[in-house]
Design a protein around this motif. Structure first.
Motif, mmCIF file in Angstrom:
data_model
loop_
_atom_site.group_PDB
_atom_site.id
_atom_site.type_symbol
_atom_site.label_atom_id
_atom_site.label_comp_id
_atom_site.label_asym_id
_atom_site.label_seq_id
_atom_site.Cartn_x
_atom_site.Cartn_y
_atom_site.Cartn_z
ATOM 1 N N GLU A 23 1.815 -5.812 3.180
ATOM 2 C CA GLU A 23 2.112 -5.458 4.396
ATOM 3 C C GLU A 23 0.778 -5.970 5.661
ATOM 4 O O GLU A 23 1.112 -6.395 6.541
ATOM 5 C CB GLU A 23 3.118 -4.252 4.400
ATOM 6 C CG GLU A 23 4.211 -3.979 4.287
ATOM 7 C CD GLU A 23 5.232 -4.423 5.501
ATOM 8 O OE1 GLU A 23 5.085 -4.461 6.620
ATOM 9 O OE2 GLU A 23 5.778 -5.114 4.621
ATOM 10 N N VAL A 24 -0.258 -5.758 4.764
ATOM 11 C CA VAL A 24 -0.803 -6.158 5.499
ATOM 12 C C VAL A 24 -1.341 -7.320 6.139
ATOM 13 O O VAL A 24 -1.610 -7.813 7.514
ATOM 14 C CB VAL A 24 -2.486 -5.296 4.721
ATOM 15 C CG1 VAL A 24 -4.172 -5.476 4.784
ATOM 16 C CG2 VAL A 24 -2.849 -3.978 4.079
ATOM 17 N N ALA A 25 -0.838 -8.148 4.747
ATOM 18 C CA ALA A 25 -1.399 -9.373 5.807
ATOM 19 C C ALA A 25 -0.219 -10.115 6.477
ATOM 20 O O ALA A 25 -0.953 -10.754 7.009
ATOM 21 C CB ALA A 25 -1.355 -10.687 3.845
ATOM 22 N N ALA A 26 0.919 -9.349 6.171
ATOM 23 C CA ALA A 26 2.034 -9.861 6.979
ATOM 24 C C ALA A 26 1.679 -9.203 8.815
ATOM 25 O O ALA A 26 1.972 -9.603 9.394
ATOM 26 C CB ALA A 26 3.508 -9.369 6.604
ATOM 27 N N GLN A 27 1.283 -7.942 8.981
ATOM 28 C CA GLN A 27 1.479 -7.104 10.254
ATOM 29 C C GLN A 27 -0.509 -7.312 10.832
ATOM 30 O O GLN A 27 -0.468 -7.326 11.662
ATOM 31 C CB GLN A 27 1.381 -5.527 10.220
ATOM 32 C CG GLN A 27 2.491 -5.206 9.411
ATOM 33 C CD GLN A 27 2.536 -3.909 9.618
ATOM 34 O OE1 GLN A 27 3.032 -2.764 10.123
ATOM 35 N NE2 GLN A 27 3.426 -3.384 8.886
#
Length: 302
Positions: A23-27
């Motif tokens: 989620e960190v990489a996506a957001q």
């Protein structure tokens, strides 16, 4: 080895942590992983490897070096970054002191641990990081228990418990305003024992100071302090040679050791199961006041 220490690591915790890291990489556009060389940040590296395998971890490691770190930890940091071909960024507290942004403490209990905040916030601003992944866990200390997984920091890098967002049903909201950033804690729901069981099951290497070894120490305030050139000792504090290990790793001037014969992972786990003090009980910086950790967090600490 006791029957209790044979407990398996609950794999749903790994699944949750990997989901959070993805989620960190996506957001976020420019995340980093805060790396101390301690067991929790080493665990985060393994989780990030699994999150993006077979690709490389897509963000750098950021280490804030106090200049008073354990040599074994720094050696391990450099070796791990080289073996995994990771981008390692190091920023130094000494530079903040030289620039007049941080003031060296004096006296018997002087430490650079709190000064890391200045260097960290400068690094976040310099490198434009909008999310920093850290290895804090809710079981460590009561101020940690107030953290969300996505912990929003204002434009000054400060934390306010009242501004944290609900995370109902595991929904992670990474939306931030200009100048704000987020600290992310993928292993918030893990315990110290969970970390060690994971390290055992995954066969993860750790710095040698976690295992029992002979070391020069002094006794102070009922604790075992590692003797070093950075520790301000008094004439009545006699240097002794003892077999010790460290449950947690920080600045050499604020991390106490424990007497131990645990020289492997199973021995460490057995020892933790029998421990009567918490892991952070060996962190001298937490003992400065009842709300020491919370005050440092409000100022921008990890």
């Amino acid at each position: 080895m006791s029957n209790f220490s044979k407990r398996k690591f609950p794999r749903q915790l790994e699944d949750e942590a990997i989901h959070i890291i993805r989620e960190v990489a996506a957001q976020f556009e420019r995340p980093a992983l805060l790396f101390s060389g301690g067991k929790d940040s080493i665990t985060l590296v393994r989780l990030a490897q699994k999150a993006f395998y077979p690709a490389r971890i897509p963000f750098p490691l950021l280490h804030i070096d106090t200049g008073h770190n354990f040599p074994e930890t720094l050696d391990f940091r450099d070796q791990l970054a080289a073996e995994l071909h990771l981008d390692l960024i190091v920023r130094y507290v000494q530079d903040s002191i030289n620039q007049g942004k941080a003031k060296e403490e004096t006296g018997k209990y002087a430490s650079r641990n709190a000064l890391q905040t200045v260097t960290l916030l400068d690094a976040i601003e310099e490198l434009k990081f909008d999310a920093c992944i850290g290895g804090a866990r809710r079981d460590e200390e009561k101020a940690r228990a107030k953290e969300r997984v996505f912990s929003v920091r204002d434009e000054f890098g400060q934390w306010d418990a009242k501004r944290q967002r609900p995370e109902v049903f595991g929904i992670l909201n990474g939306k931030i305003n200009l100048g704000e950033n987020v600290r992310v804690f993928p292993i918030s729901n893990w315990t110290e024992l969970d970390v060690w069981n994971y390290i055992r099951e995954e066969g993860i290497g750790i710095p040698s100071i976690y295992y029992a070894h002979e070391r020069d120490i002094i006794e102070r305030d009922g604790l075992i302090w590692p003797h070093s050139e950075f520790l301000h000792t008094s004439p009545d504090e006699v240097v002794q040679r003892r077999v010790v290990r460290f449950r947690t790793v920080g600045d050499m001037t604020c991390t106490a050791a424990v007497e131990s014969l645990a020289d492997d992972i199973d021995g460490i786990i057995d020892e933790i199961l029998r421990a009567v003090i918490s892991e952070r009980g060996a962190r001298i910086d937490d003992k400065r006041s009842e709300a020491a950790m919370e005050k440092r967090k409000q100022q921008g600490y990890f």
